[in-house]
Scaffold this motif. Sequence first.
Motif, PDB file in Angstrom:
ATOM      1  N   THR A  33      52.377  24.470-152.199  1.00 36.36           N
ATOM      2  CA  THR A  33      53.224  25.746-152.695  1.00 36.36           C
ATOM      3  C   THR A  33      52.883  25.346-154.208  1.00 36.36           C
ATOM      4  OG1 THR A  33      54.612  24.217-153.380  1.00 36.36           O
ATOM      5  CG2 THR A  33      55.071  24.238-151.308  1.00 36.36           C
ATOM      6  N   VAL A  34      53.087  27.058-154.435  1.00 30.47           N
ATOM      7  CA  VAL A  34      53.583  26.716-155.735  1.00 30.47           C
ATOM      8  C   VAL A  34      53.513  25.755-157.181  1.00 30.47           C
ATOM      9  CG1 VAL A  34      53.828  28.262-158.160  1.00 30.47           C
ATOM     10  CG2 VAL A  34      52.411  29.323-155.725  1.00 30.47           C
ATOM     11  N   ARG A  35      55.140  25.819-156.678  1.00 29.48           N
ATOM     12  CA  ARG A  35      55.809  24.366-157.693  1.00 29.48           C
ATOM     13  C   ARG A  35      55.082  23.494-157.001  1.00 29.48           C
ATOM     14  NH1 ARG A  35      62.375  24.918-156.233  1.00 29.48           N
ATOM     15  NH2 ARG A  35      62.076  26.482-157.291  1.00 29.48           N
ATOM     16  N   ALA A  36      54.795  22.453-155.959  1.00 27.93           N
ATOM     17  CA  ALA A  36      54.410  21.772-156.208  1.00 27.93           C
ATOM     18  C   ALA A  36      52.682  21.165-157.217  1.00 27.93           C
ATOM     19  CB  ALA A  36      53.923  21.299-154.301  1.00 27.93           C
ATOM     20  N   VAL A  37      51.926  22.675-156.945  1.00 28.06           N
ATOM     21  CA  VAL A  37      50.958  22.559-157.502  1.00 28.06           C
ATOM     22  C   VAL A  37      51.754  22.865-159.061  1.00 28.06           C
ATOM     23  CG1 VAL A  37      48.568  23.970-158.310  1.00 28.06           C
ATOM     24  CG2 VAL A  37      49.551  23.459-155.955  1.00 28.06           C
ATOM     25  N   CYS A  38      52.340  23.374-159.561  1.00 26.19           N
ATOM     26  CA  CYS A  38      52.505  22.934-160.291  1.00 26.19           C
ATOM     27  C   CYS A  38      52.547  21.887-161.643  1.00 26.19           C
ATOM     28  CB  CYS A  38      52.851  24.056-160.943  1.00 26.19           C
ATOM     29  SG  CYS A  38      52.751  25.693-161.364  1.00 26.19           S
ATOM     30  N   ARG A  39      53.502  21.415-160.031  1.00 29.55           N
ATOM     31  CA  ARG A  39      53.594  20.079-161.105  1.00 29.55           C
ATOM     32  C   ARG A  39      52.804  18.914-160.981  1.00 29.55           C
ATOM     33  NH1 ARG A  39      58.060  19.625-157.595  1.00 29.55           N
ATOM     34  NH2 ARG A  39      56.623  18.706-155.827  1.00 29.55           N
ATOM     35  N   ARG A  56      49.327  31.843-154.221  1.00 32.23           N
ATOM     36  CA  ARG A  56      49.116  30.364-153.395  1.00 32.23           C
ATOM     37  C   ARG A  56      47.372  31.021-152.424  1.00 32.23           C
ATOM     38  NH1 ARG A  56      50.290  29.004-148.012  1.00 32.23           N
ATOM     39  NH2 ARG A  56      49.618  26.592-147.241  1.00 32.23           N
ATOM     40  N   ASP A  57      47.521  31.793-152.375  1.00 36.81           N
ATOM     41  CA  ASP A  57      46.139  32.936-151.383  1.00 36.81           C
ATOM     42  C   ASP A  57      45.072  32.172-152.184  1.00 36.81           C
ATOM     43  OD1 ASP A  57      48.182  32.501-148.590  1.00 36.81           O
ATOM     44  OD2 ASP A  57      47.900  35.112-149.111  1.00 36.81           O
ATOM     45  N   ALA A  58      45.612  32.455-153.138  1.00 37.34           N
ATOM     46  CA  ALA A  58      44.355  32.741-153.954  1.00 37.34           C
ATOM     47  C   ALA A  58      44.005  31.445-154.120  1.00 37.34           C
ATOM     48  CB  ALA A  58      44.664  33.425-155.120  1.00 37.34           C
ATOM     49  N   LEU A  59      44.820  30.146-154.815  1.00 35.03           N
ATOM     50  CA  LEU A  59      44.371  28.881-155.159  1.00 35.03           C
ATOM     51  C   LEU A  59      43.492  28.268-153.502  1.00 35.03           C
ATOM     52  CD1 LEU A  59      44.982  26.296-156.917  1.00 35.03           C
ATOM     53  CD2 LEU A  59      46.791  26.176-155.035  1.00 35.03           C
ATOM     54  N   LEU A  60      44.380  28.237-152.916  1.00 33.05           N
ATOM     55  CA  LEU A  60      43.222  27.650-151.488  1.00 33.05           C
ATOM     56  C   LEU A  60      42.300  28.093-151.274  1.00 33.05           C
ATOM     57  CD1 LEU A  60      45.946  28.247-148.759  1.00 33.05           C
ATOM     58  CD2 LEU A  60      46.041  26.274-149.883  1.00 33.05           C
ATOM     59  N   ARG A  61      41.948  29.145-151.426  1.00 34.43           N
ATOM     60  CA  ARG A  61      40.923  29.943-151.634  1.00 34.43           C
ATOM     61  C   ARG A  61      39.908  29.295-152.720  1.00 34.43           C
ATOM     62  NH1 ARG A  61      43.179  34.661-149.758  1.00 34.43           N
ATOM     63  NH2 ARG A  61      43.085  35.858-152.480  1.00 34.43           N
TER      64      ARG A  61
END
Length: 200
Positions: A33-39, A56-61
Amino acid sequence: MTSTLEDRVAARRAALIEAGVELLGTQGASGVTVRAVCRGAKLTERYFYESFPDGRDALLRAVHSQVASEARDAIVAAIATAPPDAPERVAHSAVAAFTTFLEADPRRGRVLLSESFSDSVLAQHDLELIPAFTTLLVTQMRALPDPPDEVDAELAAVALLGAIRAIYLTWLSADPPIPVARLNAHTTALIIAAAGVRSH
């Protein structure tokens, strides 16, 4: 040396991707999730969207692309340094390099091989990666004595991608463990056997 704005942006993006690798590789796509990634990256959401405006989709890619690129680089390097006087060793070198790549970081197997079964973004990205990895398999088959033509090599490579993925997923979860030497030998033999399939 003072870092530039571009350096800082690049460093933040790298930190976000690494946090994504950790989450995807340990918790799966549902944990990204955006929050978990930022953390994980110790950055605010403002910086997340600076690097990934599409969310999030862009990060996953990006995470999937990075691990796939690292795997491809490892295989390409192995093919380039395989003994030229033993063409069957090209496939073995490539297989062994991929195995070593997965062994070096257990997260990589989950990111690259299994999470696309549970996430539609990764499933679509998997399809986009097929040409790059079929090219590597075609190179291995075309290095063999009496190689298949381009059509047979391409078709065999596509079939092999699915088979090799299943083999490695089995290896990663096997209990008791499958010995690495057996894994590498079996996968190499499969590639060589597939190179013998002819459609004419």
